[in-house]
Design a protein around this motif. Structure first.
Motif, PDB file in Angstrom:
ATOM      1  N   SER A   1      43.288  72.277  14.206  1.00 12.75           N
ATOM      2  CA  SER A   1      42.535  71.356  13.045  1.00 12.75           C
ATOM      3  C   SER A   1      43.961  70.685  12.508  1.00 12.75           C
ATOM      4  CB  SER A   1      41.625  72.133  12.107  1.00 12.75           C
ATOM      5  OG  SER A   1      41.085  71.391  10.994  1.00 12.75           O
ATOM      6  N   GLY A   2      44.859  71.119  12.222  1.00 13.48           N
ATOM      7  CA  GLY A   2      45.968  70.501  11.238  1.00 13.48           C
ATOM      8  C   GLY A   2      46.572  69.296  12.338  1.00 13.48           C
ATOM      9  N   ALA A   3      46.476  69.850  13.797  1.00 13.95           N
ATOM     10  CA  ALA A   3      46.868  68.624  14.382  1.00 13.95           C
ATOM     11  C   ALA A   3      46.224  67.593  14.773  1.00 13.95           C
ATOM     12  CB  ALA A   3      47.106  69.313  16.022  1.00 13.95           C
ATOM     13  N   THR A   4      44.889  67.579  14.728  1.00 13.53           N
ATOM     14  CA  THR A   4      43.813  66.503  14.686  1.00 13.53           C
ATOM     15  C   THR A   4      43.919  65.720  13.618  1.00 13.53           C
ATOM     16  OG1 THR A   4      42.008  67.799  14.217  1.00 13.53           O
ATOM     17  CG2 THR A   4      42.568  67.742  16.488  1.00 13.53           C
ATOM     18  N   GLY A   5      43.874  66.501  12.384  1.00 13.23           N
ATOM     19  CA  GLY A   5      43.943  65.844  10.998  1.00 13.23           C
ATOM     20  C   GLY A   5      45.302  64.796  10.948  1.00 13.23           C
ATOM     21  N   LEU A   6      46.371  65.197  11.517  1.00 12.45           N
ATOM     22  CA  LEU A   6      47.506  64.148  11.411  1.00 12.45           C
ATOM     23  C   LEU A   6      47.377  63.158  12.418  1.00 12.45           C
ATOM     24  CD1 LEU A   6      50.408  63.083  11.466  1.00 12.45           C
ATOM     25  CD2 LEU A   6      49.779  64.251   9.538  1.00 12.45           C
ATOM     26  N   MET A   7      46.818  63.370  13.601  1.00 16.02           N
ATOM     27  CA  MET A   7      46.487  62.512  14.537  1.00 16.02           C
ATOM     28  C   MET A   7      45.632  61.465  14.106  1.00 16.02           C
ATOM     29  SD  MET A   7      45.777  64.990  17.934  1.00 16.02           S
ATOM     30  CE  MET A   7      44.925  63.898  18.876  1.00 16.02           C
ATOM     31  N   LEU A   8      44.459  61.799  13.475  1.00 17.01           N
ATOM     32  CA  LEU A   8      43.422  60.851  12.804  1.00 17.01           C
ATOM     33  C   LEU A   8      44.114  60.078  11.461  1.00 17.01           C
ATOM     34  CD1 LEU A   8      40.257  63.035  12.924  1.00 17.01           C
ATOM     35  CD2 LEU A   8      40.913  61.183  14.379  1.00 17.01           C
ATOM     36  N   GLU A   9      45.013  60.666  10.789  1.00 15.42           N
ATOM     37  CA  GLU A   9      45.642  60.304   9.725  1.00 15.42           C
ATOM     38  C   GLU A   9      46.516  58.734  10.261  1.00 15.42           C
ATOM     39  OE1 GLU A   9      48.578  61.040   5.948  1.00 15.42           O
ATOM     40  OE2 GLU A   9      47.940  62.528   6.986  1.00 15.42           O
ATOM     41  N   VAL A  10      47.360  59.189  11.270  1.00 15.41           N
ATOM     42  CA  VAL A  10      48.242  58.219  11.717  1.00 15.41           C
ATOM     43  C   VAL A  10      47.278  57.165  12.380  1.00 15.41           C
ATOM     44  CG1 VAL A  10      49.851  57.709  13.838  1.00 15.41           C
ATOM     45  CG2 VAL A  10      50.095  59.664  12.242  1.00 15.41           C
ATOM     46  N   VAL A  11      46.220  57.594  13.203  1.00 15.07           N
ATOM     47  CA  VAL A  11      45.283  56.356  14.104  1.00 15.07           C
ATOM     48  C   VAL A  11      44.678  55.541  12.925  1.00 15.07           C
ATOM     49  CG1 VAL A  11      43.551  56.164  15.527  1.00 15.07           C
ATOM     50  CG2 VAL A  11      45.354  57.644  16.034  1.00 15.07           C
ATOM     51  N   TRP A  12      44.111  56.221  12.005  1.00 15.42           N
ATOM     52  CA  TRP A  12      43.274  55.503  11.134  1.00 15.42           C
ATOM     53  C   TRP A  12      43.983  54.619  10.085  1.00 15.42           C
ATOM     54  CZ3 TRP A  12      39.430  60.130   9.259  1.00 15.42           C
ATOM     55  CH2 TRP A  12      38.702  60.433  10.468  1.00 15.42           C
ATOM     56  N   SER A  13      45.118  54.896   9.643  1.00 19.32           N
ATOM     57  CA  SER A  13      46.316  54.297   8.921  1.00 19.32           C
ATOM     58  C   SER A  13      46.582  53.007   9.726  1.00 19.32           C
ATOM     59  CB  SER A  13      47.378  55.053   8.423  1.00 19.32           C
ATOM     60  OG  SER A  13      46.970  56.365   7.684  1.00 19.32           O
ATOM     61  N   ARG A  14      46.910  53.212  10.903  1.00 19.39           N
ATOM     62  CA  ARG A  14      47.241  51.835  11.821  1.00 19.39           C
ATOM     63  C   ARG A  14      45.870  50.930  12.028  1.00 19.39           C
ATOM     64  NH1 ARG A  14      51.218  51.337  15.341  1.00 19.39           N
ATOM     65  NH2 ARG A  14      53.116  52.622  15.139  1.00 19.39           N
ATOM     66  N   MET A  15      44.921  51.552  12.228  1.00 20.12           N
ATOM     67  CA  MET A  15      43.492  50.607  12.130  1.00 20.12           C
ATOM     68  C   MET A  15      43.349  50.076  10.897  1.00 20.12           C
ATOM     69  SD  MET A  15      40.925  53.021  14.234  1.00 20.12           S
ATOM     70  CE  MET A  15      41.151  53.433  16.108  1.00 20.12           C
TER      71      MET A  15
ATOM     72  N   ASN B   1      42.105  58.635  19.130  1.00 20.16           N
ATOM     73  CA  ASN B   1      41.077  58.865  18.026  1.00 20.16           C
ATOM     74  C   ASN B   1      39.929  59.708  18.975  1.00 20.16           C
ATOM     75  OD1 ASN B   1      39.379  57.928  15.424  1.00 20.16           O
ATOM     76  ND2 ASN B   1      37.956  57.607  16.991  1.00 20.16           N
ATOM     77  N   ALA B   2      39.452  59.153  19.987  1.00 21.49           N
ATOM     78  CA  ALA B   2      38.249  59.905  20.563  1.00 21.49           C
ATOM     79  C   ALA B   2      38.713  61.365  21.213  1.00 21.49           C
ATOM     80  CB  ALA B   2      37.970  59.291  21.725  1.00 21.49           C
ATOM     81  N   LEU B   3      39.994  61.527  21.643  1.00 25.69           N
ATOM     82  CA  LEU B   3      40.580  62.741  21.794  1.00 25.69           C
ATOM     83  C   LEU B   3      40.470  63.683  20.582  1.00 25.69           C
ATOM     84  CD1 LEU B   3      41.957  64.767  23.723  1.00 25.69           C
ATOM     85  CD2 LEU B   3      44.046  63.697  23.080  1.00 25.69           C
ATOM     86  N   ALA B   4      40.931  63.221  19.577  1.00 26.30           N
ATOM     87  CA  ALA B   4      41.148  64.199  18.293  1.00 26.30           C
ATOM     88  C   ALA B   4      39.632  64.581  17.751  1.00 26.30           C
ATOM     89  CB  ALA B   4      41.688  63.480  17.087  1.00 26.30           C
ATOM     90  N   GLY B   5      38.751  63.489  17.715  1.00 25.97           N
ATOM     91  CA  GLY B   5      37.269  63.696  17.772  1.00 25.97           C
ATOM     92  C   GLY B   5      36.694  64.866  18.751  1.00 25.97           C
ATOM     93  N   ALA B   6      36.932  64.879  19.950  1.00 28.93           N
ATOM     94  CA  ALA B   6      36.628  65.863  20.655  1.00 28.93           C
ATOM     95  C   ALA B   6      37.003  67.063  20.596  1.00 28.93           C
ATOM     96  CB  ALA B   6      36.981  65.377  22.306  1.00 28.93           C
ATOM     97  N   ILE B   7      38.612  67.195  20.251  1.00 29.16           N
ATOM     98  CA  ILE B   7      38.796  68.588  19.794  1.00 29.16           C
ATOM     99  C   ILE B   7      38.233  68.991  18.428  1.00 29.16           C
ATOM    100  CG2 ILE B   7      41.140  69.670  18.958  1.00 29.16           C
ATOM    101  CD1 ILE B   7      42.372  67.811  20.800  1.00 29.16           C
TER     102      ILE B   7
END
Length: 873
Positions: free
Chosen positions: A31-45, A201-207
């Motif tokens: 969950s921590g891995a996906t959280g950081l993935m989403l922080e990076v992706v959403w910040s870029r968006m 983003n979709a990968l993190a959501g699926a996880i």
């Protein structure tokens, strides 16, 4: 909690003992891995919409972390009342996953709303800033609030049966942070490059959905837990309820404040030392910071808990963690200064490759500087949790309150450090101030917090710690950060100006070579090559357009380009989009000989904005858009070379308008060059590449248009004959229409042939930002791109209208002579001076009017002429 208590004994409905905690930690790590993935992706968006100004970045950061803190407080209370905390955690993960999969739709809607409302208030206004905050909150409030609830909810589940539930909170915190390390590295080095933002983003959501479904199945049919109420410590024989809870919360808030503020300051220092502010450098900094934080958290959560009689030891541990976090943080910048020599030696004596040299080198520097202080910061949270989340306080709500205050402190630290402290005191002084405050707080905690009566020994230790702190402060005076800026650029460091987002420096490299740098990256200067590029980039699009009136210039630099634009009397409005006001201040102060005070021209209007977001929000239109950005290999700048950006430019152009951009030949592979050209031509079907060939030049100017670009000979020559324009170009050896038109390198057909094998660089798949930094050899890259372009060289003659046979013949003569000149410049890049002399001689023989070729020929002949015994040639 007694020292003989089983470390992981938990009274939960699923399994028993150590075996039930390990799966929870593994899931929370993921969950921590996906959280950081989403922080990076959403910040870029979102930064692509709100802009990469200091305020745009801080807005996204504050809203994201604010959601985490709020979620921790709210869901911590809910966890205390929940009879099925594991099921509640599952629903949180499912909510995060479902929202994540809908992000493309949500963010698009938020973007439309943001643009519409921002145009009503106006770009850069106070109302526009409020709209930015509200839009970010609308986009991120729901998922971040759900994310923030996961720690207190899981703590409620895991800590059942523990006399010291705070230890469980620390273990979960450490596991989640280790997951963030993995997510950060994978996203920054592979996922965005391979998959793009949407798919990542979709990968993190699926996880997250998978985690939620797995936990939901795990919890199915399990019995309910009793309410999470404060344990009766006296009746169980455990340690007494914690004293001074507000003190622990204050310490957690201060630790968060200093921790994120340090990260802001360390980033500036490391960028100064590495001079490689690429996306990989940022990823490595964050990865190492998180790794140190995770390691410290794991250590703090696993330290042997003392008995009730030795409870004061935990206060001392927490105080020492704070002291050493402050001391080691203050030591980082002097350590960077001391390490410059050894680091340069390693860099010079190692053959440079991306994976074999660059990544290990940057990783090693980051570990050297960041890991130890980050570890002490990381240890502080579990130690505080052991004091605060214990008998006498419900584990879920207690963890939520502690994490919420820690996060609130982190938000305040990032904002105040970037927006107030650094501009007021500078990076190094701010670091010393924060470190000193943290040390003092740590010493007080160490001396007073335990209250075990052993005052004399603790006071003696405190004196030693304060003396060490004083020595570290002195080191920051003796070894200033300015030494790094001076070391990284030849010549004399003239001045340093630190702003909220950047550090701007001016260097006098030689009598005729003065440069302005942003975060140790050169952006403009006074040497001949830089001035030639600046002037050609300004005059050329104005000469190609049939009747320009308004210009948008992106990036001010030293102001040379803006000054050259202002020499055209037909221009009635010049808008300058500059992201850093510090650049303008330094340009006024030190480059008046280049910009001639053009900022005082009533036609010039400066907008302190991020160009990418400005183009998305503004409804203004222009005849010309001139992009004079930083090299696309550096983080964030490749956004001005994406298809999406070029599409925004097309919307902001008036009929017949042109867009032009500086395009370097160094620091990019041939594939990267093809990518830029393909991305531009996918929006503007008519693209030209111009090359100021007066001397070997690392820079080109690309021009795009929705309509065929035709050159009006009469207008072209008339404009170049204007005294102000002629004098401006003569400063860099450019005289008349024939020489200027000779800069044409290739057009529609040549660009199409060159770009065929390229890949489009888009906002969603920003390959250029990730591939360009992997090009290491500057000279080889320059040569490869130069050869690729001249292989597709075309004649400018068919593009020129209104010429007679004599003019066409003269143009062809210049083109024929330049064929030899371009070959000579290739010879120079390959180190074949003799061949270069021969080719320059052929150029001059073919076209005696090429004065710059003759000047270069004479210079090369002098370098190879035999030297007599007394130094004569």
């Amino acid at each position: 909690m007694s020292t003989t208590e089983p470390a992981l004994a938990i009274s939960t409905p699923v399994g028993t003992g150590r075996g039930r905690t390990a799966p929870v930690l593994a899931l929370f790590l993921l969950s921590g891995a996906t959280g950081l993935m989403l922080e990076v992706v959403w910040s870029r968006m979102l930064v692509g919409l709100f802009g990469s100004t200091t305020w745009g970045v801080l807005t996204v950061l504050v809203v994201f972390m604010g959601g985490l803190g709020l979620g921790s407080l709210l869901w911590g209370r809910a966890a205390a009342r929940s009879e099925r905390p594991l099921r509640l955690y599952a629903w949180l993960e499912l909510g995060i996953g479902l929202y994540t999969l809908c992000v493309p739709l949500f963010f698009t809607g938020v973007g439309w709303l943001f643009v519409a409302v921002s145009r009503t208030f106006g770009e850069g206004s106070a109302g526009g800033s409020v709209v930015r905050v509200l839009a970010a909150a609308l986009a991120l409030a729901v998922p971040t609030t759900l994310m923030g609830g996961t720690l207190p909810v899981l703590t409620r589940f895991v800590s059942r049966g523990w006399d010291r539930p705070g230890r469980a909170a620390g273990m979960l915190y450490a596991a989640n942070t280790f997951g963030a390390v993995l997510g950060c590295f994978a996203t920054g080095f592979a996922l965005i490059l391979w998959l793009g933002l949407s798919t990542t983003n979709a990968l993190a959501g699926a996880i997250d959905l998978g985690i939620g479904l797995l936990v939901l199945a795990w919890d199915f049919g399990s019995p309910r837990l009793p309410p999470d109420e404060p344990a009766a410590a006296v009746s169980t024989g455990g340690p007494p309820p914690v004293k001074g809870p507000s003190i622990v919360l204050a310490i957690a808030a201060l630790s968060g404040f200093c921790g994120l503020a340090y990260e802001v300051l360390w980033t500036r220092g490391l960028l100064a030392a590495l001079t490689e502010s690429t996306t990989y450098a940022f990823t490595l900094m964050l990865t190492v910071f998180l790794a140190g934080h995770a390691a410290g958290s794991a250590l703090g959560s696993r330290m042997r808990a003392p008995s009730a009689a030795e409870r004061a030891r935990e206060w001392r541990w927490l105080g020492l963690a704070q002291v050493w976090a402050g001391v080691t943080a203050m030591f980082t910048l002097p350590l960077l200064v001391l390490a410059q020599g050894p680091l340069d030696w390693v860099w010079i004596t190692t053959s440079s490759t991306f994976w074999g040299t660059i990544v290990p080198f940057h990783l090693g520097v980051c570990v050297l500087i960041l890991f130890v202080p980050a570890a002490f910061l990381g240890a502080s949270f579990p130690l505080a949790a052991r004091l605060y989340v214990g008998p006498g306080r419900a584990s879920g709500s207690g963890t939520g309150r502690l994490y919420g205050l820690n996060t609130a402190g982190a938000i305040a630290g990032a904002v105040l450090a970037a927006a107030l402290l650094v501009p007021r005191f500078g990076t190094q002084h701010t670091l010393v101030i924060l470190g000193t405050v943290q040390v003092i707080q740590g010493v007080l905690t160490y001396v007073v917090g335990g209250r075990d009566g052993r005052w004399l020994g603790r006071l003696g230790n405190a004196v030693v710690l304060l003396a060490l702190t004083a020595g570290t402060i002195a080191l920051n005076t003796v070894l200033p950060l300015a030494a790094i800026y001076s070391h990284k650029e030849a010549g004399k460091l003239v001045d340093v100006l630190e702003g909220p987002g950047v550090t701007v420096t001016v260097h006098q490299r030689s009598a005729e070579d003065r440069v302005i740098n942003i975060n140790s990256i050169n952006v403009a200067g006074t040497n001949r090559v830089l001035r030639t590029t600046q002037k050609v980039q300004a005059h050329l699009p104005l000469l190609l357009h049939p009747a320009p009136r308004s210009v948008l210039q992106i990036g001010f630099g030293a102001g040379g380009t803006c000054w050259s634009v202002a020499q055209h009397d037909e221009i009635t409005a010049i808008d300058v989009a500059e992201i850093s006001p510090e650049v303008l201040a330094m340009a006024r102060r030190y480059f008046a000989d280049i910009n001639h005070g053009v900022l005082d021209d009533p036609r010039v209007h400066v907008r302190i904005v991020d160009a990418r977001s400005y183009m998305a929000v503004t409804d203004r239109t222009y005849d010309l858009i001139l992009s004079d950005s930083i090299h696309p290999r550096f983080r964030g700048n490749a956004a001005l070379y994406t298809r999406d950006y070029f599409a925004l430019c097309a919307q902001r152009l008036r009929p017949g308008g042109l867009v032009s951009s500086w395009l370097p030949l160094y620091g990019l592979s041939v594939d990267d060059l093809r990518s830029v050209l393909k991305s531009l031509q996918s929006v503007f079907p008519h693209v030209q590449v111009w090359y100021p060939n007066t001397t070997p030049n690392e820079n080109t100017v690309i021009v795009g248009s929705l309509e065929p670009i035709r050159i009006d000979w009469d207008r072209f020559t008339r404009q170049l004959a204007e005294p102000a324009i002629a004098a401006d170009l003569a400063e860099v050896g450019v005289r008349g229409a024939f020489q200027t038109l000779d800069f044409f390198l290739t057009g529609d057909d040549g660009v199409s042939a060159l770009a065929t094998a390229g890949h489009r660089n888009t906002d969603d798949h920003p390959t250029l930002e990730f591939l360009a930094p992997r090009t290491i050899n500057r000279q080889r890259a320059w040569l490869g791109n130069f050869q690729a372009l001249i292989t597709h060289r075309e004649s400018v003659v068919p593009l020129v209208r209104g010429t007679d046979p004599a003019v066409r013949a003269e143009l062809e003569r210049w083109q024929a002579g330049t064929r030899y000149k371009l070959a000579a410049q290739v010879d120079e890049l390959e180190g074949r001076v003799g061949d270069a002399v021969h080719d320059y001689a052929e150029c001059v023989r073919t076209n005696p009017d090429d004065r710059e070729a003759a000047r270069r020929l004479d210079a090369l002949r002098r370098t190879i002429a035999p030297t007599g015994p007394n130094g004569s040639r």
